[in-house]
Design an enzyme around this catalytic site. Structure first.
Site, PDB file in Angstrom:
ATOM      1  N   ARG A 109     -37.949   4.254  12.818  1.00  0.00           N
ATOM      2  CA  ARG A 109     -37.126   3.033  12.885  1.00  0.00           C
ATOM      3  C   ARG A 109     -36.412   2.802  11.550  1.00  0.00           C
ATOM      4  O   ARG A 109     -35.347   2.190  11.505  1.00  0.00           O
ATOM      5  CB  ARG A 109     -38.011   1.837  13.254  1.00  0.00           C
ATOM      6  CG  ARG A 109     -38.548   1.934  14.671  1.00  0.00           C
ATOM      7  CD  ARG A 109     -39.240   0.682  15.121  1.00  0.00           C
ATOM      8  NE  ARG A 109     -40.552   0.490  14.510  1.00  0.00           N
ATOM      9  CZ  ARG A 109     -41.394  -0.485  14.895  1.00  0.00           C
ATOM     10  NH1 ARG A 109     -41.039  -1.337  15.848  1.00  0.00           N
ATOM     11  NH2 ARG A 109     -42.583  -0.602  14.323  1.00  0.00           N
ATOM     12  N   GLU A 161     -40.832 -12.935  19.443  1.00  0.00           N
ATOM     13  CA  GLU A 161     -40.817 -12.760  17.981  1.00  0.00           C
ATOM     14  C   GLU A 161     -39.397 -12.670  17.427  1.00  0.00           C
ATOM     15  O   GLU A 161     -39.172 -12.970  16.251  1.00  0.00           O
ATOM     16  CB  GLU A 161     -41.645 -11.557  17.550  1.00  0.00           C
ATOM     17  CG  GLU A 161     -41.065 -10.222  17.866  1.00  0.00           C
ATOM     18  CD  GLU A 161     -42.026  -9.082  17.527  1.00  0.00           C
ATOM     19  OE1 GLU A 161     -43.056  -8.967  18.209  1.00  0.00           O
ATOM     20  OE2 GLU A 161     -41.748  -8.329  16.587  1.00  0.00           O
ATOM     21  N   HIS A 194     -42.036  -3.510   7.681  1.00  0.00           N
ATOM     22  CA  HIS A 194     -41.681  -2.212   8.280  1.00  0.00           C
ATOM     23  C   HIS A 194     -41.253  -1.220   7.219  1.00  0.00           C
ATOM     24  O   HIS A 194     -41.106  -0.032   7.503  1.00  0.00           O
ATOM     25  CB  HIS A 194     -40.535  -2.407   9.294  1.00  0.00           C
ATOM     26  CG  HIS A 194     -40.986  -3.055  10.557  1.00  0.00           C
ATOM     27  ND1 HIS A 194     -40.588  -4.310  10.947  1.00  0.00           N
ATOM     28  CD2 HIS A 194     -41.823  -2.627  11.524  1.00  0.00           C
ATOM     29  CE1 HIS A 194     -41.138  -4.618  12.104  1.00  0.00           C
ATOM     30  NE2 HIS A 194     -41.897  -3.629  12.471  1.00  0.00           N
ATOM     31  N   GLU A 219     -45.704  -6.701  26.005  1.00  0.00           N
ATOM     32  CA  GLU A 219     -44.998  -7.526  25.021  1.00  0.00           C
ATOM     33  C   GLU A 219     -43.580  -7.058  24.765  1.00  0.00           C
ATOM     34  O   GLU A 219     -43.332  -5.881  24.599  1.00  0.00           O
ATOM     35  CB  GLU A 219     -45.761  -7.528  23.697  1.00  0.00           C
ATOM     36  CG  GLU A 219     -45.077  -8.321  22.603  1.00  0.00           C
ATOM     37  CD  GLU A 219     -45.953  -8.556  21.396  1.00  0.00           C
ATOM     38  OE1 GLU A 219     -47.182  -8.679  21.568  1.00  0.00           O
ATOM     39  OE2 GLU A 219     -45.423  -8.611  20.277  1.00  0.00           O
ATOM     40  N   ASP A 230     -47.044  -3.226  22.906  1.00  0.00           N
ATOM     41  CA  ASP A 230     -45.895  -3.891  22.298  1.00  0.00           C
ATOM     42  C   ASP A 230     -44.696  -2.966  22.463  1.00  0.00           C
ATOM     43  O   ASP A 230     -44.673  -1.878  21.907  1.00  0.00           O
ATOM     44  CB  ASP A 230     -46.139  -4.144  20.805  1.00  0.00           C
ATOM     45  CG  ASP A 230     -45.024  -4.984  20.193  1.00  0.00           C
ATOM     46  OD1 ASP A 230     -45.340  -5.930  19.471  1.00  0.00           O
ATOM     47  OD2 ASP A 230     -43.841  -4.714  20.483  1.00  0.00           O
ATOM     48  N   GLU A 271     -52.447 -13.091  15.494  1.00  0.00           N
ATOM     49  CA  GLU A 271     -52.200 -11.646  15.357  1.00  0.00           C
ATOM     50  C   GLU A 271     -52.462 -11.214  13.928  1.00  0.00           C
ATOM     51  O   GLU A 271     -52.111 -11.931  12.975  1.00  0.00           O
ATOM     52  CB  GLU A 271     -50.755 -11.299  15.719  1.00  0.00           C
ATOM     53  CG  GLU A 271     -50.427  -9.821  15.465  1.00  0.00           C
ATOM     54  CD  GLU A 271     -49.003  -9.431  15.782  1.00  0.00           C
ATOM     55  OE1 GLU A 271     -48.179 -10.310  16.075  1.00  0.00           O
ATOM     56  OE2 GLU A 271     -48.720  -8.213  15.731  1.00  0.00           O
ATOM     57  N   HIS A 310     -46.065 -14.356  16.010  1.00  0.00           N
ATOM     58  CA  HIS A 310     -45.990 -12.975  15.528  1.00  0.00           C
ATOM     59  C   HIS A 310     -46.636 -12.912  14.144  1.00  0.00           C
ATOM     60  O   HIS A 310     -46.564 -13.856  13.360  1.00  0.00           O
ATOM     61  CB  HIS A 310     -44.514 -12.561  15.465  1.00  0.00           C
ATOM     62  CG  HIS A 310     -44.297 -11.250  14.790  1.00  0.00           C
ATOM     63  ND1 HIS A 310     -43.634 -11.140  13.587  1.00  0.00           N
ATOM     64  CD2 HIS A 310     -44.699 -10.010  15.126  1.00  0.00           C
ATOM     65  CE1 HIS A 310     -43.612  -9.874  13.218  1.00  0.00           C
ATOM     66  NE2 HIS A 310     -44.260  -9.171  14.129  1.00  0.00           N
ATOM     67  N   ASP A 343     -42.026 -15.905  15.330  1.00  0.00           N
ATOM     68  CA  ASP A 343     -42.432 -15.589  13.963  1.00  0.00           C
ATOM     69  C   ASP A 343     -42.021 -16.793  13.110  1.00  0.00           C
ATOM     70  O   ASP A 343     -40.834 -17.135  13.060  1.00  0.00           O
ATOM     71  CB  ASP A 343     -41.731 -14.321  13.468  1.00  0.00           C
ATOM     72  CG  ASP A 343     -42.213 -13.933  12.064  1.00  0.00           C
ATOM     73  OD1 ASP A 343     -42.746 -12.835  11.906  1.00  0.00           O
ATOM     74  OD2 ASP A 343     -42.071 -14.769  11.141  1.00  0.00           O
TER      75      ASP A 343
HETATM   76  C1  LIG Z   1     -45.787  -2.829  16.360  1.00  0.00           C
HETATM   77  C2  LIG Z   1     -44.411  -3.327  16.738  1.00  0.00           C
HETATM   78  O1  LIG Z   1     -43.627  -2.175  17.011  1.00  0.00           O
HETATM   79  C3  LIG Z   1     -43.745  -4.086  15.623  1.00  0.00           C
HETATM   80  O2  LIG Z   1     -43.647  -3.269  14.482  1.00  0.00           O
HETATM   81  C4  LIG Z   1     -44.475  -5.350  15.253  1.00  0.00           C
HETATM   82  O3  LIG Z   1     -43.966  -5.881  14.079  1.00  0.00           O
HETATM   83  C5  LIG Z   1     -44.332  -6.527  16.197  1.00  0.00           C
HETATM   84  O4  LIG Z   1     -43.646  -6.280  17.363  1.00  0.00           O
HETATM   85  C6  LIG Z   1     -45.666  -7.175  16.473  1.00  0.00           C
HETATM   86  O5  LIG Z   1     -45.805  -7.803  17.535  1.00  0.00           O
HETATM   87  O6  LIG Z   1     -46.534  -7.101  15.574  1.00  0.00           O
HETATM   88 MG   LIG Z   2     -44.265  -7.595  18.947  1.00  0.00          MG
END
Ligand SMILES: C[C@H](O)[C@H](O)[C@@H](O)[C@@H](O)C(=O)O
Ligand SMILES: [Mg+2]
Length: 399
Positions: free
Chosen positions: A53, A273, A27, A245, A219, A343, A323, A296
């Site tokens: 963020r 996640e 991020h 999600e 998401d 993903e 994740h 994750d």
């Molecule tokens: C895109 C989402 O806001 C997050 O940044 C991402 O990291 C996560 O939630 C995802 O599932 O990839």
């Molecule tokens: Mg997510």
């Protein structure tokens, strides 16, 4: 019989400075990146924290790099999110459970790290640190055995991985060969009906661009309440939203249980996640909170814990789609039938091309081609990646 070398030293580093640090702290990107452009969060109730963020600190932790050196000189490593606080735990607390031990005693090591920190850990950054150590251990074991991690997890159950893409441009993701596109949600409850309308308009527009068969998901990154999530799900149903999600607070298991009942038949509820350990996922599964769990592997406890989480999910008939965590999840997903796809997080600022996720930290990081990755791309010892020597590591603590 070959005697395994012992663990000589455990070291923990952060990566210093540089806008767009990226890496495991994906991020932490530069200005204008889709991943930090007005994405809905619970902090959105504060106008000053609504646009970015990073403004409320999503990137404060930074990357944790764990190195585990065996006494024959072999070094396993891993990257995850954790920064200096996680370095402190690895060096001042967890190293004692590894140094002098056989690296193949990963169950005993995990158990001592978790229960040794039970009085202050169990979730969050402590389990991130445990995950980083565990992943480095699996990398070391693979290097000592000269085997890819997936071989040690039971081997591949299919010849290739297939990916959906997370990012601002599902329409471009379709052109690149991905099986679906997961959009970030841009407007939360604080923006009222106007924001909800924009959320619906976006999914409608994307559906018109990608056609009927391409998966579209939202998401929601913990930003919503049950009522808003329910309204969003029902309004997006006509545009074929495949799943909603992480709609609400990860600790609100009761809310997820209700949302799962509220969504339209056929729509999937996913989360996980920001959940940790077999116990956290047991709660999600036994309370019927979701259809797909998304741990994750760098945050839930590592591979050793993901093995337990995945078996639990399998017994509950739930899918496990980790994740986005690059090679650290690919080596797992390829070995599990209840992990049918993976993903891929689009790290390109405009989500318009495929870029390695943990860049610039990792070298030789395999990336999907046409939305797929052949298992042979994983055929290197351990996780098959190297630390970029150009990236300066900083060891804040020693022991
Ligand atoms: C895109 C989402 O806001 C997050 O940044 C991402 O990291 C996560 O939630 C995802 O599932 O990839
Ligand atoms: Mg997510």
């Amino acid at each position: 019989m070959k005697i395994s070398p012992k663990i000589k030293q455990v070291r923990a580093y952060v990566i210093k400075g540089g806008e767009g640090g990226g890496g495991a702290d994906y991020h932490d990107q530069g200005e204008g990146h889709w991943i930090d452009n007005h994405i809905a969060t619970s902090m959105g109730r504060y106008p000053e924290y609504r646009q970015s963020r990073k403004s409320f600190g999503i990137n404060v932790l930074g990357t944790l790099v764990v190195e585990i050196e065996a006494d024959d000189g072999t070094v396993g490593f891993a990257v995850t999110t954790g920064g200096e606080p996680a370095c402190y735990m690895v060096e001042k607390h967890f190293a004692r459970f590894l140094e002098g031990r056989n690296p193949f005693e990963y169950e005993r090591i995990w158990d001592q790290m978790y229960f040794g920190s039970q009085y202050y850990g169990r979730k969050g950054i402590v389990v991130n640190a445990i995950s980083g150590v565990d992943l480095a251990l699996w990398d070391l074991m693979g290097k000592l055995r000269q085997e890819p991690v997936y071989h040690m997890l039971g081997g591949a159950v299919r010849d290739e991985l297939q990916f959906y893409a997370t990012g601002a441009r599902p329409d471009l993701a379709k052109e690149m060969g991905f099986i679906g596109g997961k959009l970030p949600l841009y407007h939360g409850p604080i923006e009222g009906d106007e924001g909800l309308k924009k959320n619906i308009e976006l999914i409608a527009d994307m559906r018109s661009r990608v056609g009927e068969d391409f998966w579209l998901m939202y998401d929601c990154w913990m930003a919503l309440d049950v009522n808003y999530a329910t309204k969003l799900a029902h309004k997006c149903h006509e545009y074929g939203l495949k799943w909603i999600e992480e709609a609400i607070n990860p600790d609100d298991y009761w809310g997820y249980q209700q949302l799962k009942k509220n969504v339209p038949a056929g729509m999937l509820v996913t989360t996980g996640e920001h959940e940790s350990t077999r116990w956290g996922f047991k709660m999600l599964l036994e309370m019927g909170c979701c259809d797909i769990i998304q741990p994750d592997v760098g945050w839930c406890g590592g591979v050793t814990e993901l093995l337990k989480i995945s078996a639990l999910a399998d017994a509950h008939g739930a899918l496990v789609v980790p994740h986005g965590s690059s090679v650290y999840s690919y080596h797992f997903v390829i070995t599990r039938h209840n992990s049918p796809f993976a993903e891929f997080l689009m790290m390109a600022p405009k989500a318009d091309h495929v870029a390695p996720m943990f860049h610039p930290q990792l070298l030789n990081e395999p990336i999907p081609e046409k939305g797929r990755l052949k298992v042979t791309a994983l055929d290197k010892p351990g996780f098959g990646v190297d630390l970029n020597p150009e990236v300066k590591l900083y060891r804040p603590y020693e022991h």
